[in-house]
Scaffold this motif. Structure first.
Motif, PDB file in Angstrom:
ATOM      1  N   SER A 157       0.850  -1.192   0.000  1.00 33.08           N
ATOM      2  CA  SER A 157       0.000   0.000   0.000  1.00 33.08           C
ATOM      3  C   SER A 157       0.884   1.240   0.000  1.00 33.08           C
ATOM      4  CB  SER A 157      -0.899  -0.005   1.225  1.00 33.08           C
ATOM      5  OG  SER A 157      -0.149   0.325   2.365  1.00 33.08           O
ATOM      6  N   ASP A 187      -2.701   7.678   1.981  1.00 34.01           N
ATOM      7  CA  ASP A 187      -4.103   7.698   2.387  1.00 34.01           C
ATOM      8  C   ASP A 187      -4.300   8.278   3.774  1.00 34.01           C
ATOM      9  OD1 ASP A 187      -5.408   6.702   0.198  1.00 34.01           O
ATOM     10  OD2 ASP A 187      -4.695   4.692   0.645  1.00 34.01           O
ATOM     11  N   SER A 189      -6.000   7.444   6.333  1.00 33.16           N
ATOM     12  CA  SER A 189      -5.948   6.616   7.539  1.00 33.16           C
ATOM     13  C   SER A 189      -4.511   6.233   7.879  1.00 33.16           C
ATOM     14  CB  SER A 189      -6.806   5.372   7.365  1.00 33.16           C
ATOM     15  OG  SER A 189      -6.224   4.485   6.443  1.00 33.16           O
ATOM     16  N   LEU A 190      -3.596   6.302   6.917  1.00 29.44           N
ATOM     17  CA  LEU A 190      -2.209   5.909   7.171  1.00 29.44           C
ATOM     18  C   LEU A 190      -1.307   7.113   7.395  1.00 29.44           C
ATOM     19  CD1 LEU A 190      -2.111   3.384   4.239  1.00 29.44           C
ATOM     20  CD2 LEU A 190      -2.311   2.797   6.625  1.00 29.44           C
ATOM     21  N   MET A 192      -1.272   9.636   9.517  1.00 26.90           N
ATOM     22  CA  MET A 192      -0.789   9.981  10.849  1.00 26.90           C
ATOM     23  C   MET A 192       0.325   9.056  11.313  1.00 26.90           C
ATOM     24  SD  MET A 192      -1.905  12.710  11.543  1.00 26.90           S
ATOM     25  CE  MET A 192      -1.113  12.869  13.118  1.00 26.90           C
ATOM     26  N   SER A 193       0.288   7.786  10.884  1.00 29.83           N
ATOM     27  CA  SER A 193       1.354   6.893  11.334  1.00 29.83           C
ATOM     28  C   SER A 193       2.695   7.319  10.742  1.00 29.83           C
ATOM     29  CB  SER A 193       1.023   5.441  11.016  1.00 29.83           C
ATOM     30  OG  SER A 193       0.693   5.310   9.668  1.00 29.83           O
TER      31      SER A 193
ATOM     32  N   GLU B  56     -10.455   6.009   1.166  1.00 30.40           N
ATOM     33  CA  GLU B  56      -9.070   6.122   0.706  1.00 30.40           C
ATOM     34  C   GLU B  56      -8.910   5.560  -0.691  1.00 30.40           C
ATOM     35  OE1 GLU B  56      -6.864   4.336   3.829  1.00 30.40           O
ATOM     36  OE2 GLU B  56      -8.416   2.881   4.170  1.00 30.40           O
ATOM     37  N   SER B  57      -7.700   5.672  -1.237  1.00 28.06           N
ATOM     38  CA  SER B  57      -7.503   5.195  -2.598  1.00 28.06           C
ATOM     39  C   SER B  57      -7.736   3.690  -2.640  1.00 28.06           C
ATOM     40  CB  SER B  57      -6.107   5.546  -3.097  1.00 28.06           C
ATOM     41  OG  SER B  57      -5.146   5.270  -2.136  1.00 28.06           O
ATOM     42  N   TYR B 266     -14.397   3.037  11.451  1.00 28.51           N
ATOM     43  CA  TYR B 266     -13.494   3.539  10.406  1.00 28.51           C
ATOM     44  C   TYR B 266     -13.681   5.048  10.214  1.00 28.51           C
ATOM     45  CZ  TYR B 266     -11.475   4.324   5.808  1.00 28.51           C
ATOM     46  OH  TYR B 266     -10.749   4.830   4.768  1.00 28.51           O
ATOM     47  N   GLY B 285      -2.454   6.830  13.769  1.00 28.22           N
ATOM     48  CA  GLY B 285      -3.016   6.391  12.500  1.00 28.22           C
ATOM     49  C   GLY B 285      -3.558   4.986  12.673  1.00 28.22           C
ATOM     50  N   LEU B 286      -4.257   4.515  11.655  1.00 23.71           N
ATOM     51  CA  LEU B 286      -4.751   3.138  11.695  1.00 23.71           C
ATOM     52  C   LEU B 286      -3.622   2.187  11.356  1.00 23.71           C
ATOM     53  CD1 LEU B 286      -8.154   2.917   9.847  1.00 23.71           C
ATOM     54  CD2 LEU B 286      -7.620   2.014  12.085  1.00 23.71           C
ATOM     55  N   GLY B 288      -2.235  -1.491   9.831  1.00 18.84           N
ATOM     56  CA  GLY B 288      -2.653  -2.363   8.742  1.00 18.84           C
ATOM     57  C   GLY B 288      -2.898  -1.611   7.468  1.00 18.84           C
ATOM     58  N   ALA B 289      -3.301  -2.330   6.444  1.00 17.43           N
ATOM     59  CA  ALA B 289      -3.519  -1.739   5.139  1.00 17.43           C
ATOM     60  C   ALA B 289      -4.930  -2.075   4.680  1.00 17.43           C
ATOM     61  CB  ALA B 289      -2.499  -2.296   4.158  1.00 17.43           C
ATOM     62  N   PRO B 290      -5.482  -1.274   3.762  1.00 15.90           N
ATOM     63  CA  PRO B 290      -6.803  -1.616   3.226  1.00 15.90           C
ATOM     64  C   PRO B 290      -6.742  -2.981   2.544  1.00 15.90           C
ATOM     65  CG  PRO B 290      -6.092   0.563   2.501  1.00 15.90           C
ATOM     66  CD  PRO B 290      -4.936  -0.059   3.172  1.00 15.90           C
ATOM     67  N   ARG B 305      -8.819  -4.556  10.871  1.00 11.87           N
ATOM     68  CA  ARG B 305      -8.195  -3.340  11.405  1.00 11.87           C
ATOM     69  C   ARG B 305      -9.046  -2.712  12.496  1.00 11.87           C
ATOM     70  NH1 ARG B 305      -7.218   0.356   6.264  1.00 11.87           N
ATOM     71  NH2 ARG B 305      -5.623   1.370   7.499  1.00 11.87           N
TER      72      ARG B 305
END
Lengths: 274, 343
Positions: A157, A187, A189-190, A192-193, B56-57, B266, B285-286, B288-290, B305
């Motif tokens: 990803s 993206d 959701s990612l 901030m990490s 997200e994408s 989510y 952040g979350l 894992g990945a989509p 997730r």
């Protein structure tokens, strides 16, 4: 204290066209910035597109030579680096992270190959050391070599790939990382990490980071200092929280007023900036 | 894909998407593979409303809207469901139309602002010629009157009519984006679909372009679907918001309500993880990945997730449940069917 990076009144002029139809663009103009050695910090450089942010990053990375002024890294003029040895030494200490990880990696090459190459060429690792170095760097960003071995960029990803790009930059234990819009293609959701990762690089590995962005909110969140650029000039700079909470220059105010906050939800009354 | 031209029940509804499934279907050496980019989406858009689509994408946003405007080509195929439009009393199922009628609807009633529309304008033709290419046949007026009308339209959008004489490369990114918005709205369509119209722009220009988009929509009283992954944009520009995850719609409601009181874990994560100026609290952040859409996880697609995942989530996909008026959520924990649902 000695300076890690000393940008001393640099300027960059691009000239295009022919003799009769010359166009001169002043991309960076009379810009100064100093990062102290021994005090790792995150400096955000903020500005709209075309404000010279990326040109500045390229000059710091020695990918472009300034037309005026001097950039010194630990006292050495970056533009005077000539020999392969000196260049490799510079690359060991200053590493880039680019905007779009899918463009930064060749889609036909495996991602681990970039880590191994950096380990061999910049960290002088041989044999089993190469794997160990790559694995250690990947662990620093929350990945592992076992997850990544043999994978192509499209199998990861955007967030993972950007982490891999950061791991690659960490292999040579750099003192300075220049990150050019590192989260704008990642993206939500990612995002901030990755941003939190920069913070831990500063606090745990003592790496200074030049964080180039147009996102004021993340700049406020992680940076110690900010520098706001408009058309190549620094219009405002100072401690991040102070500058962004209470911007003085009209352009900084415009930037802040343009941030679309989720707090305004439910009253869609967006108005143009005249 | 049933019989066309049935009257849509609610007169105010412009678009009705029912249980739409669109898969990318490939077949190589006897192995077939379905990528379920849109999997059972039901939504509607009312007249004079901006409907936001977030996610997200690779969550299927662009596939969904491409399916809605029937701009699809193999391997993408609609497997199930229907897309019905109602343009001022003339209802139609877009997949039941023949080519000629589809061409008549496109641009006149249904227009499309593409992703990266900076690259949509033909680089070797002046902007004026692009307007002629796209809109001339739909307006049905002689050329001088058509050009006068285009200039009027640009002036109403506070764009300098001089841009008509420029080539696309002579305009800045924000200017090109404004031109494509003018281009998409010049026929005063009933429905506009905008796919990430501001993603490539910086904050100052983004705000101006969004203001323009909103103004256009108010002037011609059309409906719009606005797709972007930026929650800040949705908060400031849309009336209702739908959140997609891995090909499914997981939450939908009035934008203010969804952002202020997100129910799905989510959505909550998307909203709370955003840093804000003046707020230095650490944000996570979350992990894992989509998921891959070719082999999505069973049950709720978010469960690997999700911090709240239960046994049920691993087995069965949660249905969309109305938790408040107009606010629908698909989550076993936050919106169990028949449990917390509004009376």
């Amino acid at each position: 204290m000695s300076a890690l990076l000393d940008i001393d009144r640099v300027g960059m002029t691009y000239v295009s066209g022919t003799l009769l139809a010359r166009r001169v663009v002043r991309a960076v103009d009379d810009l100064s910035l100093r990062l102290e050695a021994g005090r790792p910090e995150i400096v955000a450089i903020i500005g709209e597109s075309g404000s010279g942010k990326t040109t500045l990053a390229r000059m710091i990375l020695n990918l472009a030579t300034p037309t005026d002024g001097v950039i010194r890294f630990r006292g050495t003029d970056v533009a005077k680096i000539r020999s392969n040895h000196a260049r490799a030494d510079f690359m060991r200490q200053v590493q880039p992270i680019f905007q779009n990880p899918f463009e930064a990696f060749n889609p036909l090459k495996r991602v681990d190959r970039y880590l191994f190459m950096s380990a061999r060429r910049l960290a002088d690792a041989r044999g089993a050391e190469v794997d160990a170095l790559a694995d250690r760097a990947l662990h620093q960003v929350g990945l592992s070599l076992a997850e990544l071995r043999g994978r192509f960029p499209h199998e990861l990803s955007g967030g993972q790939l950007q982490r891999a790009a950061i791991a690659r930059a960490l292999i040579s234990a750099p003192k300075l990382i220049v990150a050019d819009e590192p989260v704008s293609m990642v993206d939500a959701s990612l995002r901030m990490s990755i941003v939190n990762l920069f913070r831990s690089l500063r606090d745990e590995l003592h790496v200074s980071i030049v964080y180039i962005t147009h996102d004021l909110a993340t700049a406020y969140y992680i940076s110690d200092r900010v520098l706001i650029m408009q058309r190549g000039r620094a219009v405002e700079s100072g401690a991040a929280r102070e500058v962004l909470a209470n911007p003085q220059h009209p352009y900084s105010r415009l930037l802040k007023a343009s941030v679309l906050s989720p707090e305004d939800a439910g009253k869609p009354t967006i108005a143009a900036n005249t | 894909m049933s019989a066309p031209l049935a009257k849509v029940a609610d007169a105010e509804r412009v678009l009705d998407v029912a249980n739409l499934r669109a898969y990318y279907q490939t077949w190589h050496f006897g192995v077939s593979r379905d990528v379920r980019a849109v999997d059972g989406v039901t939504l509607h858009v009312d007249r004079n409303e901006i409907y936001g689509l977030a996610g997200e994408s690779s969550c299927g946003k662009s596939t969904l809207i491409r399916t809605i405007v029937r701009a699809i080509r193999p391997p993408l195929a609609v497997v199930e469901g229907s897309v019905r439009f109602d343009f001022g009393g003339r209802a139609c199922d877009i997949y039941a139309l023949d080519r000629a009628r589809l061409a008549g609807i496109r641009w006149r009633h249904l227009s499309y602002i593409l992703q990266g529309s900076m690259n949509v304008l033909n680089p070797v033709r002046r902007v004026r010629e692009s307007f002629v290419d796209f809109a001339f046949r739909h307006i049905g007026k002689p050329m001088p009157q058509f050009l006068a009308l285009v200039e009027d339209h640009l002036a109403r959008l506070r764009l300098d009519p001089a841009v008509l004489g420029s080539f696309p490369h002579e305009l800045s990114g924000g200017m090109r984006q404004r031109v494509t918005i003018a281009l998409a709205s010049v026929c005063r369509p009933d429905f506009i679909v905008a796919d990430e119209p501001t993603t490539a722009l910086d904050v100052v220009v983004q705000k101006d372009v969004l203001a323009l988009l909103r103004e256009v929509q108010r002037q011609i009283r059309s409906s719009m679907i606005l797709v972007t992954h930026d929650i800040g944009v949705h908060a400031n520009a849309t009336d209702r918001l739908g959140v997609m995850y891995a090909g499914r719609l997981i939450e939908e409601g009035r934008t203010g309500e969804v952002i202020r009181e997100p129910r799905h874990p989510y959505t909550a994560q998307l909203v709370t993880s955003l840093p804000r100026i003046g707020d230095i609290e650490p944000k996570q952040g979350l992990d894992g990945a989509p998921p891959s859409l070719a082999a999505p996880p069973p049950g709720c697609r978010f469960h690997p997730r999700c911090p709240l995942a239960m046994e049920m989530c691993r087995r069965e996909h949660p249905p969309m449940v109305e938790v408040a008026a107009g606010h629908r959520v698909a989550c076993w924990v936050k919106a169990p069917p028949g449990g917390m649902a509004a009376p």
